[in-house]
Enzyme design. Structure first.
Site, PDB file in Angstrom:
ATOM      1  N   ASP A 172     -42.499  61.657  73.100  1.00  0.00           N
ATOM      2  CA  ASP A 172     -43.393  61.429  74.229  1.00  0.00           C
ATOM      3  C   ASP A 172     -43.880  62.756  74.804  1.00  0.00           C
ATOM      4  OD1 ASP A 172     -44.508  59.543  76.245  1.00  0.00           O
ATOM      5  OD2 ASP A 172     -43.199  60.634  77.611  1.00  0.00           O
ATOM      6  N   HIS A 185     -49.659  51.338  74.711  1.00  0.00           N
ATOM      7  CA  HIS A 185     -49.229  51.051  76.081  1.00  0.00           C
ATOM      8  C   HIS A 185     -49.876  51.948  77.121  1.00  0.00           C
ATOM      9  CE1 HIS A 185     -46.677  54.209  74.495  1.00  0.00           C
ATOM     10  NE2 HIS A 185     -46.382  54.570  75.726  1.00  0.00           N
ATOM     11  N   ASP A 186     -50.594  52.986  76.689  1.00  0.00           N
ATOM     12  CA  ASP A 186     -51.265  53.895  77.621  1.00  0.00           C
ATOM     13  C   ASP A 186     -52.778  53.705  77.636  1.00  0.00           C
ATOM     14  OD1 ASP A 186     -48.969  55.195  78.589  1.00  0.00           O
ATOM     15  OD2 ASP A 186     -48.898  56.497  76.839  1.00  0.00           O
ATOM     16  N   GLU A 230     -46.923  62.374  70.963  1.00  0.00           N
ATOM     17  CA  GLU A 230     -48.039  61.845  71.754  1.00  0.00           C
ATOM     18  C   GLU A 230     -48.761  62.993  72.450  1.00  0.00           C
ATOM     19  OE1 GLU A 230     -49.025  59.723  75.963  1.00  0.00           O
ATOM     20  OE2 GLU A 230     -47.187  60.834  75.550  1.00  0.00           O
ATOM     21  N   ARG A 255     -40.607  59.054  67.720  1.00  0.00           N
ATOM     22  CA  ARG A 255     -41.884  59.244  68.404  1.00  0.00           C
ATOM     23  C   ARG A 255     -41.595  60.064  69.650  1.00  0.00           C
ATOM     24  NH1 ARG A 255     -44.184  58.097  73.731  1.00  0.00           N
ATOM     25  NH2 ARG A 255     -46.418  57.820  73.461  1.00  0.00           N
TER      26      ARG A 255
END
Length: 713
Positions: free
Chosen positions: A256, A354-355, A284, A254
């Site tokens: 970022d 988490h964001d 992301e 993943r």
């Protein structure tokens, strides 16, 4: 592939029935834990490592960095890899149906405690890296990480790591003593820090205001030391680092903050991964409510990685959580995203992370969350569930959405929804690979069908928690018969009776009701469901998954180029492994013909690279433009569009690293190759070519380069 179908009359299927209750089939190659290229048959569980389970208190940080009560959510709370291993081995994750875990970035982070506005902060989250080639000791050692990989694989669980190559850690341009000055280490050897950056490892352009894409790429995110990906030391280091983690056995990445790194560099990064040990990779790129971004789609379609599907998440939250849109909006999102993403099935769907604020609010009706989970688990894409969602965790913005998981109960309704629906991805390819078709809709009710070959799943959701819905006129692709709800009535679903032609008997869908009905059948003709990776150079082995390929080798086509014999390294009914042939760089349609010559569907947009890739910054000086005009780049290789203005790279940038009338762009090009190129100006359909002879340069064999030329009138 475009996989949203408009409603049409169903075709009757004269095939034997598989009713709603089922047991998992024996794992086929496409569903195997060893299939690192395809996650369409998986359910991902996102774990914030520090907040999950403390399996080894001996590795907890000491002193002010640690809060064992987890009261200060900006300090370490003790979760580690051994804790995850314990929850794998005790059956909590496997019992839920989880087949992949996404863990916090595992690399060594800074040890400093940073005080912001009177509150101490640590790197518990894993996003303040100092050494991408060492582990975070609060999570565990390299041996612990290897044990985690082994434990997960033994239970048929894949492991995805978070990876954040955009930056190191917080730094101050005028205070070298602040925190750890963003220092970057290479397996313990200092490469440099943010101040006195004589090697130009970092950007020094100030902080981004998020006003433009360029501004977000070449300026710092908040106070994080922004890595300069056009620096050869940084480029080689990051690519070597990810290869180290690939060698340790990870199954996915993943990435970022992909919106905040040069797109050309990221394509070269993905080429390095795919040409080495390809694994499923998703990035992301945050999108707000109702935000639709063509740049986002272009990145997903051309970078070699897919994305977290924020468009999906935001709409699901509007419809099921906030009641600010209805089922027609949900349908429009499914249709629009299927048209905009070339491989919509590879986008990673979710309802919170988490964001974002957690989906569940402490005083909300739990059925909202349960319906959102059911929708996500049965929709196109790869579903990711944020840790604790199954325990109805609530919490606002960071850090309240990152609390310690309160319990590991297996009796919650949310846990059981996941438990019942997750296995469908392995058992019914309609859920993993199928098209999506709306079958019945009003403001509160959506009934949709997933279909792949003769495999069918029909899902009905009534988001109105107070009023049942009378359903009449429903037509599906289900064969005649009676179908039990896969959820077993857990969300007040019902049995479905289907007559000839797929016509369902009238029924009442309960208030807040959700039901899933499914049917499986052997696929007689070859049907491709997934190809991965979707970008690599000739000679790399790619994986084609689907159904009905047969047991004997046939032929794989890249455009009109046929591949057979020894270049097909594996051929089974649900999976083919084939080497990319020595064709010119560019995009190709892939199809399969079985041993009898029967052809499959076409899987489009596969990119064959011209070779290994490096990131090169192209700069053109004194290119003045009229209002509305932009500068683009094209050239003699497919990575530059092969002289086609419609495929030219750009629009180029002219504000941060270089300023107008000078333009620049970082581009992935074939390593070691001599390339001819030119710049052009575009405004709508009007194209103005640069004059003079073609520019020529030879790309480096590794690292990065900058080519700087003047516009030729």
């Amino acid at each position: 592939m475009k996989k949203f179908l408009k409603s049409t009359a169903a075709l009757a299927l004269g095939l034997s029935l598989t009713f709603g209750l089922f047991s998992p089939a024996q794992a086929a190659p496409d569903t195997s834990v060893s299939n690192k290229q395809n996650f369409s048959t998986d359910v991902i569980y996102q774990i914030f490592t520090d907040r999950f389970s403390d399996g080894n208190p001996a590795n907890n940080p000491t002193g002010a960095a640690f809060d064992g009560t987890c009261t200060n959510l900006r300090l370490y709370c003790g979760g580690d890899w051994q804790g995850i291993i314990n929850k794998i081995n005790d059956g909590y994750l496997t019992g839920m149906g989880v087949t992949a875990i996404w863990i916090s970035q595992p690399v060594e982070n800074i040890y400093s405690i940073i005080n912001y506005s009177g509150v101490n902060n640590t790197a518990y989250h894993g996003y303040w890296a100092r050494d991408f080639k060492k582990t975070n000791p609060a999570y565990g050692t390299i041996a612990d990480f290897q044990n985690l990989i082994a434990a997960a694989h033994a239970k048929n669980i894949k492991v995805i790591i978070d990876f954040a190559p955009n930056h190191t850690s917080p730094a101050s341009s005028d205070q070298p003593s602040f925190a750890e000055n963003g220092r970057l280490y290479d397996n313990g050897t200092l490469l440099g820090g943010y101040t006195n950056d004589t090697q130009n490892l970092f950007h020094h352009n100030g902080g981004t205001d998020f006003s433009t894409t360029e501004n977000g790429i070449y300026k710092n995110l908040y106070d994080l030391a922004d890595l300069n990906h056009n620096n050869s030391t940084v480029d080689v280091y990051l690519k070597d680092a990810i290869k180290m983690w690939l060698d340790l056995g990870i199954d996915g990445i993943r990435m970022d903050a992909v919106k905040h790194m040069p797109f050309g560099w990221q394509k070269s990064f993905m080429a390095a991964v795919n040409n080495y040990k390809p694994v499923f990779t998703f990035g992301e790129w945050f999108l707000g409510v109702n935000e639709v971004s063509p740049e986002n789609h272009k990145f997903a379609n051309e970078s070699g990685m897919s994305l977290l599907d924020f468009r999906f998440a935001q709409k699901v939250r509007q419809v099921f959580r906030d009641n600010t849109d209805n089922m027609y909006g949900l349908k429009a999102m499914l249709e629009g995203s299927a048209a905009d993403y070339a491989q919509v099935d590879d986008q990673v769907t979710f309802i919170d992370n988490h964001d974002m604020e957690r989906f569940h609010a402490s005083n909300a009706n739990r059925r909202k969350l349960e319906q959102a989970l059911a929708f996500t688990l049965t929709s196109r894409g790869v579903p990711a569930i944020y840790y604790g969602t199954e325990q109805y965790m609530s919490g606002g913005t960071d850090p309240d959405n990152r609390a310690r998981i309160p319990s590991f109960s297996t009796s919650t309704t949310a846990y059981q929804v996941i438990q019942k629906l997750a296995p469908l991805r392995k058992c019914n390819p309609a859920i993993a690979y199928g098209s999506t078709q709306e079958r019945w809709i009003n403001n509160d009710v959506l009934i949709y069908e997933r279909k792949f070959g003769s495999n069918v799943a029909v899902v009905a959701v009534n988001r109105n928690l107070n009023a049942p819905a009378s359903i009449s006129g429903l037509v599906t692709s289900l064969p005649q018969g009676s179908y039990n709800d896969v959820l077993g009535g857990l969300l007040n679903g019902n049995t479905l009776s289907v007559g000839s032609g797929g016509a369902a008997s009238n029924f009442t869908l309960a208030a807040g009701g959700t039901a899933v009905w499914q049917y499986t059948a052997a696929t007689a003709t070859p049907t491709i469901g997934h190809v991965g990776p979707m970008m690599a150079k000739p000679g790399v082995t790619i994986t084609i998954d689907g159904r009905g390929f047969g047991s004997s080798k046939g032929t794989v086509y890249f455009g009109t180029t046929a591949v057979s014999g020894a270049d097909i390294t594996s051929w089974e009914d649900t999976q083919i492994k084939v080497k990319i042939p020595a064709v010119a760089g560019g995009n190709y349609n892939i199809k399969v013909a079985n041993a009898a010559g029967t052809a499959s569907n076409v899987y489009d947009n596969f990119e064959v690279l011209s070779g290994d890739q490096v990131s090169v910054r192209f700069v053109v000086n004194n290119a003045t433009t009229a209002l509305g005009q932009n500068v683009y780049l094209t050239g003699s290789v497919s990575e530059l569009g092969n002289w086609d203005p419609a495929k030219a790279i750009g629009p180029m940038y002219n504000q941060v690293v270089y300023q107008y009338p000078n333009w620049y762009y970082d581009v992935s090009v074939p390593a070691g190759k001599t390339i001819e190129f030119k710049f052009l100006k575009k405004q709508g359909s009007t194209v103005t070519w640069e004059g003079g002879s073609n520019h020529t340069f030879t790309a480096p064999s590794s690292g990065t380069a900058t080519i700087n030329v003047n516009w030729q009138p």
